[in-house]
Design a protein around this motif. Structure first.
Motif, PDB file in Angstrom:
ATOM      1  N   ALA A  81       0.814  -1.215   0.000  1.00 46.73           N
ATOM      2  CA  ALA A  81       0.000   0.000   0.000  1.00 46.73           C
ATOM      3  C   ALA A  81       0.848   1.267   0.000  1.00 46.73           C
ATOM      4  CB  ALA A  81      -0.941   0.008   1.203  1.00 46.73           C
ATOM      5  N   VAL A  82       2.044   1.195   0.572  1.00 50.24           N
ATOM      6  CA  VAL A  82       2.919   2.359   0.718  1.00 50.24           C
ATOM      7  C   VAL A  82       4.281   2.031   0.133  1.00 50.24           C
ATOM      8  CG1 VAL A  82       4.041   3.912   2.365  1.00 50.24           C
ATOM      9  CG2 VAL A  82       1.698   3.163   2.773  1.00 50.24           C
ATOM     10  N   ALA A  83       4.823   2.963  -0.643  1.00 53.94           N
ATOM     11  CA  ALA A  83       6.148   2.806  -1.240  1.00 53.94           C
ATOM     12  C   ALA A  83       7.134   3.752  -0.559  1.00 53.94           C
ATOM     13  CB  ALA A  83       6.101   3.089  -2.735  1.00 53.94           C
ATOM     14  N   VAL A  84       8.317   3.248  -0.285  1.00 53.14           N
ATOM     15  CA  VAL A  84       9.392   4.071   0.268  1.00 53.14           C
ATOM     16  C   VAL A  84      10.440   4.221  -0.826  1.00 53.14           C
ATOM     17  CG1 VAL A  84      11.128   4.287   2.080  1.00 53.14           C
ATOM     18  CG2 VAL A  84       8.941   3.189   2.584  1.00 53.14           C
ATOM     19  N   ASP A  85      10.481   5.398  -1.450  1.00 50.04           N
ATOM     20  CA  ASP A  85      11.416   5.625  -2.549  1.00 50.04           C
ATOM     21  C   ASP A  85      11.782   7.100  -2.617  1.00 50.04           C
ATOM     22  OD1 ASP A  85       9.072   6.695  -3.433  1.00 50.04           O
ATOM     23  OD2 ASP A  85       8.829   5.400  -5.171  1.00 50.04           O
ATOM     24  N   GLY A  86      12.523   7.465  -3.654  1.00 47.77           N
ATOM     25  CA  GLY A  86      12.978   8.843  -3.792  1.00 47.77           C
ATOM     26  C   GLY A  86      11.841   9.835  -3.928  1.00 47.77           C
ATOM     27  N   LEU A  87      10.786   9.465  -4.664  1.00 47.67           N
ATOM     28  CA  LEU A  87       9.646  10.373  -4.835  1.00 47.67           C
ATOM     29  C   LEU A  87       8.939  10.624  -3.510  1.00 47.67           C
ATOM     30  CD1 LEU A  87       7.762  11.995  -6.625  1.00 47.67           C
ATOM     31  CD2 LEU A  87       6.472   9.906  -7.063  1.00 47.67           C
ATOM     32  N   ALA A  88       8.733   9.555  -2.727  1.00 48.75           N
ATOM     33  CA  ALA A  88       8.077   9.718  -1.425  1.00 48.75           C
ATOM     34  C   ALA A  88       8.890  10.633  -0.510  1.00 48.75           C
ATOM     35  CB  ALA A  88       7.880   8.351  -0.769  1.00 48.75           C
ATOM     36  N   LEU A  89      10.217  10.453  -0.498  1.00 57.00           N
ATOM     37  CA  LEU A  89      11.070  11.304   0.324  1.00 57.00           C
ATOM     38  C   LEU A  89      11.006  12.760  -0.139  1.00 57.00           C
ATOM     39  CD1 LEU A  89      14.262   9.098   0.769  1.00 57.00           C
ATOM     40  CD2 LEU A  89      12.711   9.838   2.569  1.00 57.00           C
ATOM     41  N   SER A  90      11.034  12.965  -1.456  1.00 55.67           N
ATOM     42  CA  SER A  90      11.022  14.328  -2.000  1.00 55.67           C
ATOM     43  C   SER A  90       9.735  15.046  -1.639  1.00 55.67           C
ATOM     44  CB  SER A  90      11.187  14.284  -3.521  1.00 55.67           C
ATOM     45  OG  SER A  90      12.370  13.613  -3.885  1.00 55.67           O
ATOM     46  N   VAL A  91       8.599  14.381  -1.825  1.00 54.73           N
ATOM     47  CA  VAL A  91       7.307  14.989  -1.507  1.00 54.73           C
ATOM     48  C   VAL A  91       7.219  15.294  -0.013  1.00 54.73           C
ATOM     49  CG1 VAL A  91       4.817  14.601  -1.450  1.00 54.73           C
ATOM     50  CG2 VAL A  91       6.122  13.952  -3.468  1.00 54.73           C
ATOM     51  N   SER A  92       7.694  14.379   0.817  1.00 54.68           N
ATOM     52  CA  SER A  92       7.651  14.585   2.269  1.00 54.68           C
ATOM     53  C   SER A  92       8.484  15.794   2.678  1.00 54.68           C
ATOM     54  CB  SER A  92       8.152  13.332   2.995  1.00 54.68           C
ATOM     55  OG  SER A  92       7.297  12.240   2.767  1.00 54.68           O
ATOM     56  N   ILE A  93       9.679  15.930   2.093  1.00 55.63           N
ATOM     57  CA  ILE A  93      10.546  17.054   2.446  1.00 55.63           C
ATOM     58  C   ILE A  93       9.908  18.375   2.036  1.00 55.63           C
ATOM     59  CG2 ILE A  93      12.763  18.148   1.896  1.00 55.63           C
ATOM     60  CD1 ILE A  93      13.906  15.278   1.668  1.00 55.63           C
ATOM     61  N   VAL A  94       9.362  18.438   0.818  1.00 61.81           N
ATOM     62  CA  VAL A  94       8.718  19.666   0.343  1.00 61.81           C
ATOM     63  C   VAL A  94       7.504  20.013   1.209  1.00 61.81           C
ATOM     64  CG1 VAL A  94       7.440  20.699  -1.570  1.00 61.81           C
ATOM     65  CG2 VAL A  94       9.528  19.414  -2.021  1.00 61.81           C
ATOM     66  N   ALA A  95       6.697  18.993   1.564  1.00 60.47           N
ATOM     67  CA  ALA A  95       5.510  19.232   2.384  1.00 60.47           C
ATOM     68  C   ALA A  95       5.891  19.737   3.768  1.00 60.47           C
ATOM     69  CB  ALA A  95       4.688  17.944   2.497  1.00 60.47           C
ATOM     70  N   LEU A  96       6.933  19.179   4.360  1.00 62.03           N
ATOM     71  CA  LEU A  96       7.359  19.612   5.693  1.00 62.03           C
ATOM     72  C   LEU A  96       7.895  21.038   5.675  1.00 62.03           C
ATOM     73  CD1 LEU A  96       9.094  16.322   6.894  1.00 62.03           C
ATOM     74  CD2 LEU A  96       7.010  17.329   7.831  1.00 62.03           C
ATOM     75  N   ILE A  97       8.668  21.375   4.650  1.00 66.01           N
ATOM     76  CA  ILE A  97       9.187  22.739   4.551  1.00 66.01           C
ATOM     77  C   ILE A  97       8.040  23.728   4.364  1.00 66.01           C
ATOM     78  CG2 ILE A  97      10.570  24.295   3.123  1.00 66.01           C
ATOM     79  CD1 ILE A  97      12.438  21.915   2.562  1.00 66.01           C
ATOM     80  N   ALA A  98       7.098  23.396   3.471  1.00 65.72           N
ATOM     81  CA  ALA A  98       5.949  24.273   3.235  1.00 65.72           C
ATOM     82  C   ALA A  98       5.106  24.422   4.502  1.00 65.72           C
ATOM     83  CB  ALA A  98       5.095  23.720   2.094  1.00 65.72           C
ATOM     84  N   ALA A 129       0.446  15.969   6.597  1.00 60.05           N
ATOM     85  CA  ALA A 129       0.453  14.505   6.697  1.00 60.05           C
ATOM     86  C   ALA A 129      -0.215  13.874   5.479  1.00 60.05           C
ATOM     87  CB  ALA A 129      -0.252  14.064   7.978  1.00 60.05           C
ATOM     88  N   GLY A 130      -1.317  14.481   5.006  1.00 62.26           N
ATOM     89  CA  GLY A 130      -1.971  13.974   3.806  1.00 62.26           C
ATOM     90  C   GLY A 130      -1.076  14.052   2.593  1.00 62.26           C
ATOM     91  N   MET A 131      -0.336  15.157   2.456  1.00 62.14           N
ATOM     92  CA  MET A 131       0.600  15.293   1.337  1.00 62.14           C
ATOM     93  C   MET A 131       1.692  14.224   1.396  1.00 62.14           C
ATOM     94  SD  MET A 131       1.104  19.416   1.319  1.00 62.14           S
ATOM     95  CE  MET A 131      -0.304  20.501   1.478  1.00 62.14           C
ATOM     96  N   MET A 132       2.219  13.969   2.590  1.00 62.82           N
ATOM     97  CA  MET A 132       3.271  12.967   2.744  1.00 62.82           C
ATOM     98  C   MET A 132       2.752  11.580   2.392  1.00 62.82           C
ATOM     99  SD  MET A 132       4.871  14.435   6.310  1.00 62.82           S
ATOM    100  CE  MET A 132       6.177  13.202   6.457  1.00 62.82           C
ATOM    101  N   LEU A 133       1.543  11.267   2.848  1.00 57.75           N
ATOM    102  CA  LEU A 133       0.948   9.965   2.538  1.00 57.75           C
ATOM    103  C   LEU A 133       0.640   9.850   1.052  1.00 57.75           C
ATOM    104  CD1 LEU A 133       0.017   7.365   3.927  1.00 57.75           C
ATOM    105  CD2 LEU A 133      -2.237   8.389   4.196  1.00 57.75           C
ATOM    106  N   LEU A 134       0.225  10.951   0.448  1.00 58.97           N
ATOM    107  CA  LEU A 134      -0.075  10.961  -0.984  1.00 58.97           C
ATOM    108  C   LEU A 134       1.181  10.671  -1.803  1.00 58.97           C
ATOM    109  CD1 LEU A 134      -2.186  11.568  -3.204  1.00 58.97           C
ATOM    110  CD2 LEU A 134      -1.540  13.971  -3.020  1.00 58.97           C
ATOM    111  N   GLY A 135       2.313  11.243  -1.390  1.00 54.31           N
ATOM    112  CA  GLY A 135       3.558  11.028  -2.123  1.00 54.31           C
ATOM    113  C   GLY A 135       4.072   9.614  -2.046  1.00 54.31           C
ATOM    114  N   SER A 136       3.716   8.887  -0.993  1.00 52.70           N
ATOM    115  CA  SER A 136       4.196   7.512  -0.825  1.00 52.70           C
ATOM    116  C   SER A 136       3.141   6.470  -1.172  1.00 52.70           C
ATOM    117  CB  SER A 136       4.670   7.295   0.617  1.00 52.70           C
ATOM    118  OG  SER A 136       3.621   7.552   1.537  1.00 52.70           O
TER     119      SER A 136
END
Length: 251
Positions: A81-98, A129-136
């Motif tokens: 259900a959840v992927a841990v990869d470069g895209l998930a990390l990138s989206v999480s970092i951008v969401a946290l900074i924003a 949190a929704g953005m981070m989950l969406l990215g992964s």
């Protein structure tokens, strides 16, 4: 058991943001009005702590670049259900900074401003949190859950200035059109699942001569229309100006 604990560790960044969302609501209830700026710093602290929990995953991706978007998933957890990869990390970092910048943008408001309330910051962190989950997300269910956690939070945040008629209009328009686009998404997902029998995004593929390809194309078209609504792409962009003008600047 160790495998399950390892999978849960990969979800620590999202879990930290969700815990911080509860903490800021509680903080907003117990602090005095003159100390409401503390709520903003609790929000920022939650984003920073979540980023810290991302670091082990970042450096644990082996020889591959941490932000390699086009590479396959490094790890699939929770049954795919959840992927841990470069895209998930990138989206999480951008969401946290924003999220951190949005939290800091409201702390200089007046004591009675909704942008200093705990509820505002709680919804802000839920959107993150929704953005981070969406990215992964790696299947339709996780994709929809992440998208709706983010969307429902931003519906309310858009109208968070209760005295603003323009903000209320923007929130209502965003809510109605957002629900409309979600219906397109769900219908498209249903068509794709009916055509392929799979929920995982990477498994939704059919050969051109497959008799189910027409059903899948209809589903993909509906899914694309829903996504275009969500991101405000042409020709589904008419709600964007009103919502952006009516929402508070940090939102």
């Amino acid at each position: 058991m160790n495998g399950l604990l390892n999978q849960i560790e990969r979800l620590y960044p999202v879990m930290v943001v969700l815990l911080a969302a509860g903490a800021v609501v509680f903080t907003g209830l117990v602090v005095e009005r003159k100390n409401r700026y503390l709520v903003s710093w609790v929000s920022v602290g939650g984003c920073v702590l979540s980023f810290v929990t991302l670091v082990p995953t970042w450096f644990g991706m082996g020889d591959r670049p941490a932000l390699s978007w086009l590479a396959g998933p490094e790890m699939l957890i929770l049954g795919g259900a959840v992927a841990v990869d470069g895209l998930a990390l990138s989206v999480s970092i951008v969401a946290l900074i924003a999220g951190a910048f949005a939290a800091l943008s409201g702390w200089q408001e007046s004591e009675d401003s909704p942008l200093t309330a705990g509820e505002y910051h709680g919804l802000l962190l839920l959107a993150v949190a929704g953005m981070m989950l969406l990215g992964s997300a790696h299947d339709f269910a996780t994709l929809l859950i992440g998208l709706e956690i983010m969307s429902i939070s931003t519906y309310i945040l858009t109208g968070s200035r209760r005295g603003s008629a323009r903000g209320g209009e923007a929130a209502l328009k965003y809510l109605v059109l957002g629900a409309f686009s979600t219906a397109f998404l769900l219908l498209g997902m249903a068509f794709l699942y009916g055509a392929t029998g799979r929920m995982q995004l990477s498994a939704v593929a059919l050969a051109p001569n497959d008799p189910r390809i027409h059903l899948a194309l209809v589903g993909f078209g509906l899914l694309l229309a829903g996504v275009f609504f969500k991101v405000g792409a042409v020709p589904f962009h008419f709600w964007i100006p009103d919502v952006y003008e009516g929402a508070p600047t940090p939102v």
